[in-house]
Write a protein that holds these residues in place. Structure first.
Motif, PDB file in Angstrom:
ATOM      1  N   ASN A  76       0.845  -1.199   0.000  1.00  0.00           N
ATOM      2  CA  ASN A  76       0.000   0.000   0.000  1.00  0.00           C
ATOM      3  C   ASN A  76       0.878   1.245   0.000  1.00  0.00           C
ATOM      4  O   ASN A  76       1.820   1.342   0.792  1.00  0.00           O
ATOM      5  CB  ASN A  76      -0.908   0.011   1.228  1.00  0.00           C
ATOM      6  N   VAL A  77       0.550   2.171  -0.881  1.00  0.00           N
ATOM      7  CA  VAL A  77       1.372   3.362  -1.084  1.00  0.00           C
ATOM      8  C   VAL A  77       0.534   4.610  -0.827  1.00  0.00           C
ATOM      9  O   VAL A  77      -0.637   4.684  -1.231  1.00  0.00           O
ATOM     10  CB  VAL A  77       1.931   3.405  -2.523  1.00  0.00           C
ATOM     11  N   LEU A  78       1.137   5.577  -0.154  1.00  0.00           N
ATOM     12  CA  LEU A  78       0.511   6.892   0.018  1.00  0.00           C
ATOM     13  C   LEU A  78       1.404   7.948  -0.610  1.00  0.00           C
ATOM     14  O   LEU A  78       2.565   8.096  -0.240  1.00  0.00           O
ATOM     15  CB  LEU A  78       0.300   7.213   1.506  1.00  0.00           C
ATOM     16  N   MET A  79       0.847   8.679  -1.568  1.00  0.00           N
ATOM     17  CA  MET A  79       1.552   9.799  -2.198  1.00  0.00           C
ATOM     18  C   MET A  79       0.936  11.099  -1.678  1.00  0.00           C
ATOM     19  O   MET A  79      -0.265  11.320  -1.826  1.00  0.00           O
ATOM     20  CB  MET A  79       1.418   9.740  -3.724  1.00  0.00           C
ATOM     21  N   ILE A  80       1.768  11.932  -1.059  1.00  0.00           N
ATOM     22  CA  ILE A  80       1.298  13.240  -0.580  1.00  0.00           C
ATOM     23  C   ILE A  80       1.656  14.282  -1.631  1.00  0.00           C
ATOM     24  O   ILE A  80       2.833  14.523  -1.908  1.00  0.00           O
ATOM     25  CB  ILE A  80       1.937  13.598   0.770  1.00  0.00           C
ATOM     26  N   LEU A  81       0.631  14.874  -2.247  1.00  0.00           N
ATOM     27  CA  LEU A  81       0.832  15.889  -3.283  1.00  0.00           C
ATOM     28  C   LEU A  81       0.618  17.274  -2.690  1.00  0.00           C
ATOM     29  O   LEU A  81      -0.437  17.547  -2.116  1.00  0.00           O
ATOM     30  CB  LEU A  81      -0.153  15.687  -4.444  1.00  0.00           C
ATOM     31  N   VAL A  82       1.612  18.124  -2.821  1.00  0.00           N
ATOM     32  CA  VAL A  82       1.506  19.497  -2.331  1.00  0.00           C
ATOM     33  C   VAL A  82       1.362  20.411  -3.538  1.00  0.00           C
ATOM     34  O   VAL A  82       2.309  20.589  -4.312  1.00  0.00           O
ATOM     35  CB  VAL A  82       2.732  19.897  -1.489  1.00  0.00           C
ATOM     36  N   ALA A  97       1.445  17.032 -10.544  1.00  0.00           N
ATOM     37  CA  ALA A  97       0.604  15.874 -10.858  1.00  0.00           C
ATOM     38  C   ALA A  97       1.310  14.933 -11.834  1.00  0.00           C
ATOM     39  O   ALA A  97       1.281  13.702 -11.662  1.00  0.00           O
ATOM     40  CB  ALA A  97      -0.727  16.345 -11.449  1.00  0.00           C
ATOM     41  N   LYS A  98       1.961  15.486 -12.845  1.00  0.00           N
ATOM     42  CA  LYS A  98       2.688  14.652 -13.807  1.00  0.00           C
ATOM     43  C   LYS A  98       3.832  13.896 -13.130  1.00  0.00           C
ATOM     44  O   LYS A  98       4.069  12.716 -13.432  1.00  0.00           O
ATOM     45  CB  LYS A  98       3.233  15.513 -14.946  1.00  0.00           C
ATOM     46  N   ALA A  99       4.543  14.571 -12.237  1.00  0.00           N
ATOM     47  CA  ALA A  99       5.651  13.919 -11.536  1.00  0.00           C
ATOM     48  C   ALA A  99       5.138  12.785 -10.657  1.00  0.00           C
ATOM     49  O   ALA A  99       5.764  11.720 -10.575  1.00  0.00           O
ATOM     50  CB  ALA A  99       6.408  14.943 -10.692  1.00  0.00           C
ATOM     51  N   ALA A 100       4.001  12.993  -9.998  1.00  0.00           N
ATOM     52  CA  ALA A 100       3.432  11.953  -9.147  1.00  0.00           C
ATOM     53  C   ALA A 100       3.004  10.743  -9.982  1.00  0.00           C
ATOM     54  O   ALA A 100       3.278   9.592  -9.617  1.00  0.00           O
ATOM     55  CB  ALA A 100       2.241  12.507  -8.366  1.00  0.00           C
ATOM     56  N   VAL A 101       2.346  10.992 -11.099  1.00  0.00           N
ATOM     57  CA  VAL A 101       1.908   9.890 -11.972  1.00  0.00           C
ATOM     58  C   VAL A 101       3.109   9.152 -12.539  1.00  0.00           C
ATOM     59  O   VAL A 101       3.119   7.913 -12.609  1.00  0.00           O
ATOM     60  CB  VAL A 101       1.010  10.437 -13.103  1.00  0.00           C
ATOM     61  N   GLN A 107       7.563   3.262 -10.295  1.00  0.00           N
ATOM     62  CA  GLN A 107       7.944   2.528  -9.089  1.00  0.00           C
ATOM     63  C   GLN A 107       6.811   1.669  -8.517  1.00  0.00           C
ATOM     64  O   GLN A 107       7.071   0.626  -7.908  1.00  0.00           O
ATOM     65  CB  GLN A 107       8.403   3.521  -8.021  1.00  0.00           C
ATOM     66  N   TYR A 108       5.563   2.098  -8.720  1.00  0.00           N
ATOM     67  CA  TYR A 108       4.449   1.413  -8.058  1.00  0.00           C
ATOM     68  C   TYR A 108       3.348   1.041  -9.053  1.00  0.00           C
ATOM     69  O   TYR A 108       2.155   1.160  -8.742  1.00  0.00           O
ATOM     70  CB  TYR A 108       3.876   2.298  -6.952  1.00  0.00           C
ATOM     71  N   ASP A 110       2.459  -1.940 -10.191  1.00  0.00           N
ATOM     72  CA  ASP A 110       1.660  -3.095  -9.730  1.00  0.00           C
ATOM     73  C   ASP A 110       0.651  -2.664  -8.673  1.00  0.00           C
ATOM     74  O   ASP A 110      -0.512  -3.088  -8.694  1.00  0.00           O
ATOM     75  CB  ASP A 110       2.579  -4.182  -9.169  1.00  0.00           C
ATOM     76  N   GLN A 111       1.083  -1.853  -7.746  1.00  0.00           N
ATOM     77  CA  GLN A 111       0.179  -1.387  -6.701  1.00  0.00           C
ATOM     78  C   GLN A 111      -0.942  -0.531  -7.298  1.00  0.00           C
ATOM     79  O   GLN A 111      -2.096  -0.604  -6.841  1.00  0.00           O
ATOM     80  CB  GLN A 111       0.945  -0.581  -5.651  1.00  0.00           C
ATOM     81  N   ALA A 112      -0.620   0.260  -8.318  1.00  0.00           N
ATOM     82  CA  ALA A 112      -1.634   1.093  -8.962  1.00  0.00           C
ATOM     83  C   ALA A 112      -2.681   0.232  -9.657  1.00  0.00           C
ATOM     84  O   ALA A 112      -3.884   0.535  -9.610  1.00  0.00           O
ATOM     85  CB  ALA A 112      -0.973   2.045  -9.962  1.00  0.00           C
ATOM     86  N   ARG A 113      -2.242  -0.848 -10.294  1.00  0.00           N
ATOM     87  CA  ARG A 113      -3.197  -1.746 -10.950  1.00  0.00           C
ATOM     88  C   ARG A 113      -4.119  -2.419  -9.934  1.00  0.00           C
ATOM     89  O   ARG A 113      -5.280  -2.691 -10.230  1.00  0.00           O
ATOM     90  CB  ARG A 113      -2.450  -2.798 -11.779  1.00  0.00           C
TER      91      ARG A 113
END
Length: 294
Positions: A76-82, A97-101, A107-108, A110-113
């Motif tokens: 499980n991954v948590l991305m904090i977007l500022v 947003a582009k950098a986060a995606v 890197q993640y 599989d987790q996103a799927r």
């Protein structure tokens, strides 16, 4: 060719827009000064706090047992977007947003799927951008910039830290704009949890027997959470200064573009007016010649 009334209306509209962009530029410049002072004062404190943690960790056995250092398989991954709450600041929010995606896809993936990547948005624009991309977005802290202070950011940090300790997240990362100057903001992607061990500062020898007061465990227990909260607060302050710098630059360019457009419109207006006058003169001359020939 547009008639004179249409051109006049466009000139009035563009002139009004230019006045607005000028005012927004001045407001952004005033806010930037305060935001820049805040991050300038925060950076040395955050750096020294991190160095202190590294120094204590170098000789404290309890630091390695901290729940915030426990690495485990990433499920499980948590991305904090500022980001910001408002637009009109160029590509400031889009770049985050582009950098986060890109980070998630790299890197993640599989987790996103599997749908186990969550987003905590600090700023409304980040929440909107990631929601459009189909991510689960935590919007509890989107109004942080409405009352920006350490206490409001601390709430977001504590929520992420509690989720990590409870196993809701296996990794927490922060994506934000680092402020360099008015025209330059650099996208940063930093791992907040689990804490990554860093080399001891220069001059600090590992495995040194320190004397702790009140005690090793108490110091580490207090220092690590505080460092994590300061880390997120610093990222928010960096983003806040970057936002005002980006908006100031965007409004400056918009003002210049409006000025160029006004020049073109005034040229079109003068040409249209001259053409209308010439046409009237020709009609008058033609009518006079018709009367004289009779």
């Amino acid at each position: 060719m547009a008639n004179l009334k249409e051109v006049r209306n466009r000139i009035v509209s563009v002139n009004s827009t230019q006045q607005i962009t000028k005012a927004m530029k001045m407001v952004a410049a005033a806010k930037l000064r305060r935001a820049q002072d805040a991050i300038t004062q925060m950076r040395p404190y955050a750096q020294k706090l991190s160095e202190m943690l590294g120094t204590v960790s170098a000789g404290a056995e309890s630091a390695t047992d901290s729940p915030y250092k426990q690495a485990r398989p990433v499920q499980n991954v948590l991305m904090i977007l500022v980001t910001s709450d408002r637009g009109l600041c160029g590509a400031f929010n889009t770049n985050v947003a582009k950098a986060a995606v890109a980070r998630i896809n790299e890197q993640y993936a599989d987790q996103a799927r599997r749908g186990t990547v969550q987003v905590m948005a600090i700023g409304k624009k980040g929440a909107e951008a990631m929601a459009r991309r189909g991510f689960t977005v935590n919007t509890n802290h989107v109004n942080t910039f409405g009352n920006l202070s350490f206490s409001t950011v601390r709430e977001a940090a504590e929520e992420a830290m509690d989720g990590f300790v409870k196993g809701q997240y296996d990794v927490v990362e922060v994506v934000y704009n680092e402020f360099r100057n008015v025209a330059t903001q650099i996208i940063r992607v930093e791992q907040m949890l689990p804490i990554v061990s860093t080399p001891a500062p220069a001059g600090v020898t590992a495995n040194v027997n320190y004397i702790f007061e009140p005690g090793e465990e108490e110091i580490v227990t207090e220092l690590i959470p505080k460092t994590l909260k300061i880390q997120l607060y610093k990222a928010v302050l960096e983003s806040n200064a970057s936002e005002h710098g980006a908006r100031m630059t965007a409004m400056d360019k918009a003002t210049d573009n409006a000025g160029e457009l006004l020049k073109e419109l005034k040229l079109i207006y003068n040409r249209t007016r001259q053409a209308a006058i010439t046409k009237e003169i020709l009609e008058i001359v033609g009518g006079a010649e018709a009367l004289s020939s009779n």
